[in-house]
Enzyme design. Structure first.
Site, mmCIF file in Angstrom:
data_model
loop_
_atom_site.group_PDB
_atom_site.id
_atom_site.type_symbol
_atom_site.label_atom_id
_atom_site.label_comp_id
_atom_site.label_asym_id
_atom_site.label_seq_id
_atom_site.Cartn_x
_atom_site.Cartn_y
_atom_site.Cartn_z
ATOM 1 N N CYS A 93 0.818 -1.212 0.000
ATOM 2 C CA CYS A 93 0.000 0.000 0.000
ATOM 3 C C CYS A 93 0.857 1.269 0.000
ATOM 4 O O CYS A 93 1.486 1.572 -0.995
ATOM 5 C CB CYS A 93 -0.999 -0.039 1.158
ATOM 6 S SG CYS A 93 -2.502 0.924 0.825
ATOM 7 N N HIS A 189 -3.815 -5.827 1.190
ATOM 8 C CA HIS A 189 -3.471 -5.938 2.608
ATOM 9 C C HIS A 189 -4.584 -6.694 3.318
ATOM 10 O O HIS A 189 -5.363 -7.395 2.713
ATOM 11 C CB HIS A 189 -3.218 -4.559 3.222
ATOM 12 C CG HIS A 189 -4.292 -3.556 2.974
ATOM 13 N ND1 HIS A 189 -5.483 -3.561 3.657
ATOM 14 C CD2 HIS A 189 -4.373 -2.512 2.093
ATOM 15 C CE1 HIS A 189 -6.230 -2.558 3.238
ATOM 16 N NE2 HIS A 189 -5.595 -1.899 2.284
#
Length: 244
Positions: A93, A189
């Site tokens: 991310c 994630h």
């Protein structure tokens, strides 16, 4: 055998249960008789490019990314040297965005990147949120995405995978993540690795290859029934939301 891991900015970039990825790598290494030796690398800490087999950097909000961006950019040459020497990388991310050339935030904030991955990112108005499923060279990978960034890969750059369901890098290209030799960046994630054991083992094998100076080893198989079941649940949620 010790696998030496540099965890970059764990006090700042840890928003998406990113420590779970380290826990998975440690356990899967231990089941094969290896120890994961994790060193936190914080602000103003120097990096010895040859000292680590795996570099890990997690996600954070724009505020945290602003705090670390210039420091990470200053570490860029050392990180490139480590990569050229065969070290493995996993960036998730915000860490993925900052391993590229930089990220421009929604309010125009310029955050320089390490320049390791061939990409750059600009924030869009709409956040891209939900379960995502991608096809990769190591099989299907499932996770959760929640990002405003639109990441554009350079021409010829290799994505981590192609989007089956979800948004991916930019919601338009059909690509998710980026792979450069032993370096992987991704928006997935939740955390990423508990539900993707084949990807976790790929990363461990690359780190072990750096440690030994040889080829990535064939790791002893594990009973991944629960992990595969978790991936199936996540993949099912992604498929139910449909395409981009």
């Amino acid at each position: 055998m010790n696998i030496r891991v540099a965890h970059l900015y764990p006090e700042y970039l840890n928003i998406y249960a990113d420590r779970g990825n380290i826990a998975v790598l440690a356990r899967r290494a231990a089941w094969r008789g290896h120890d994961l030796e994790v060193t936190a690398i914080g602000m103003d800490a120097a990096i010895d490019p040859g000292a680590y087999d795996l570099y890990y950097i997690g996600g954070g909000q724009d505020r945290e990314q602003l705090l670390v961006a210039h420091d990470l950019a200053a570490k860029g040459e050392a990180l490139k040297e480590a990569h050229a020497g065969g070290a493995a990388f996993l960036a998730v991310c915000g860490g993925y965005q900052l391993l590229g050339r930089g990220y421009r935030g929604f309010h125009g904030e310029d955050m320089p990147g390490a320049g390791l991955l061939p990409l750059e990112t600009v924030a869009g108005r709409r956040r891209m949120i939900g379960d995502v499923l991608i096809d990769t060279d190591v099989g299907p990978v499932a996770g959760f995405e929640n990002h405003a960034g639109r990441t554009l890969l350079d021409p010829g750059a290799e994505p981590l995978g192609r989007v089956v369901s979800g948004f991916g890098n930019d919601g338009a290209s059909g690509f998710e993540g980026c792979r450069l030799a032993r370096a992987i960046g991704t928006y997935l994630h939740g955390p990423l690795l508990p539900r993707n054991p084949r990807l976790a083992d790929w990363i461990l094998a690359q780190a072990l290859a750096h440690r030994t100076g040889g080829a990535p080893p064939e790791l002893a198989p594990l009973d991944d029934g629960l992990e595969v079941e978790a991936q199936g649940v996540s993949a099912g949620r992604a498929r139910s939301r449909g395409g981009r």
